[in-house]
Design a protein around this motif. Structure first.
Motif, mmCIF file in Angstrom:
data_model
loop_
_atom_site.group_PDB
_atom_site.id
_atom_site.type_symbol
_atom_site.label_atom_id
_atom_site.label_comp_id
_atom_site.label_asym_id
_atom_site.label_seq_id
_atom_site.Cartn_x
_atom_site.Cartn_y
_atom_site.Cartn_z
ATOM 1 N N ILE A 41 0.835 -1.193 0.000
ATOM 2 C CA ILE A 41 0.000 0.000 0.000
ATOM 3 C C ILE A 41 0.878 1.255 0.000
ATOM 4 O O ILE A 41 0.502 2.269 -0.557
ATOM 5 C CB ILE A 41 -0.969 -0.026 1.205
ATOM 6 C CG1 ILE A 41 -1.964 -1.174 1.034
ATOM 7 C CG2 ILE A 41 -1.709 1.278 1.359
ATOM 8 C CD1 ILE A 41 -2.795 -1.456 2.253
ATOM 9 N N GLY A 42 2.068 1.170 0.591
ATOM 10 C CA GLY A 42 2.999 2.297 0.582
ATOM 11 C C GLY A 42 2.940 3.146 1.825
ATOM 12 O O GLY A 42 3.375 4.303 1.813
ATOM 13 N N LYS A 43 2.444 2.613 2.918
ATOM 14 C CA LYS A 43 2.315 3.402 4.141
ATOM 15 C C LYS A 43 3.650 3.654 4.824
ATOM 16 O O LYS A 43 3.707 4.430 5.761
ATOM 17 C CB LYS A 43 1.363 2.707 5.114
ATOM 18 C CG LYS A 43 -0.070 2.810 4.692
ATOM 19 C CD LYS A 43 -0.974 2.362 5.800
ATOM 20 C CE LYS A 43 -2.413 2.683 5.476
ATOM 21 N NZ LYS A 43 -3.306 2.352 6.559
ATOM 22 N N ASN A 44 4.712 3.026 4.367
ATOM 23 C CA ASN A 44 6.012 3.256 4.971
ATOM 24 C C ASN A 44 6.720 4.480 4.386
ATOM 25 O O ASN A 44 7.790 4.840 4.839
ATOM 26 C CB ASN A 44 6.893 2.012 4.823
ATOM 27 C CG ASN A 44 7.080 1.619 3.387
ATOM 28 O OD1 ASN A 44 6.230 1.876 2.543
ATOM 29 N ND2 ASN A 44 8.190 0.982 3.094
ATOM 30 N N TYR A 45 6.133 5.140 3.397
ATOM 31 C CA TYR A 45 6.728 6.327 2.791
ATOM 32 C C TYR A 45 6.025 7.582 3.278
ATOM 33 O O TYR A 45 4.827 7.567 3.547
ATOM 34 C CB TYR A 45 6.641 6.255 1.253
ATOM 35 C CG TYR A 45 7.556 5.222 0.666
ATOM 36 C CD1 TYR A 45 8.931 5.375 0.727
ATOM 37 C CD2 TYR A 45 7.051 4.085 0.056
ATOM 38 C CE1 TYR A 45 9.772 4.425 0.190
ATOM 39 C CE2 TYR A 45 7.880 3.137 -0.476
ATOM 40 C CZ TYR A 45 9.254 3.315 -0.408
ATOM 41 O OH TYR A 45 10.079 2.376 -0.922
ATOM 42 N N ASN A 46 6.762 8.680 3.341
ATOM 43 C CA ASN A 46 6.155 9.926 3.774
ATOM 44 C C ASN A 46 5.317 10.565 2.666
ATOM 45 O O ASN A 46 4.577 11.502 2.913
ATOM 46 C CB ASN A 46 7.211 10.910 4.271
ATOM 47 C CG ASN A 46 8.269 11.189 3.231
ATOM 48 O OD1 ASN A 46 8.230 10.641 2.140
ATOM 49 N ND2 ASN A 46 9.217 12.035 3.565
#
Length: 147
Positions: A41-46
């Motif tokens: 999902i990409g929740k680890n990127y700001n």
């Protein structure tokens, strides 16, 4: 003059795709699948935006060596239906792990992704293989250690 301080930054689409490889050997199914869904999902990127597709592809190897806790090896069932009368097929974890070990991890991660076109496109970025052999060595994936 009013100045809006709540400005949303939307990153421009880059054509750079990152490939990660994750070893599922002796990992717990639930903990591994939640971390993979979080990365897809990409929740680890700001620069996370809920409605944009991420440019991460994940390769999961050794899917037939996944662990589950408790008595789920005997009790957990996987159902599928052909759509015809009497077409319900039920098998437990051990039977499915012997037949198609990739399906266990794929089903767990797909249930954690959004139920829309974005979720279906994110699921296409996941590749699961039962052994250490995979055809994606040309993409030069980096090994990702999950704890």
């Amino acid at each position: 003059m009013l100045i809006n301080k709540n400005i949303t930054y939307i990153e421009k689409k880059k054509n750079i795709t990152k490939w990660y490889i994750i070893d599922a050997k002796n990992q717990n199914l639930g903990r591994l699948s939640t971390q993979i869904a979080y990365l897809l999902i990409g929740k680890n990127y700001n620069t996370y935006t809920p409605y944009l597709k991420n440019s991460i592809n994940i390769i999961v190897i050794n899917s037939k060596f996944i662990n589950i806790t408790g008595k789920k090896k005997e009790q957990k069932t996987y159902k599928k239906h052909s759509g015809k009368p009497g077409g319900l097929k039920i098998e437990n974890f051990q039977q499915l792990n012997q037949r198609i070990p990739n399906r266990i991890i794929e089903k767990a991660i797909k249930g954690m992704l959004p139920k829309n076109t974005l979720g279906r496109n994110l699921f296409k970025q996941l590749k699961v293989y039962p052994n250490t052999i995979h055809p994606h060595s040309a993409q030069q994936p980096t090994l990702l250690k999950l704890h």
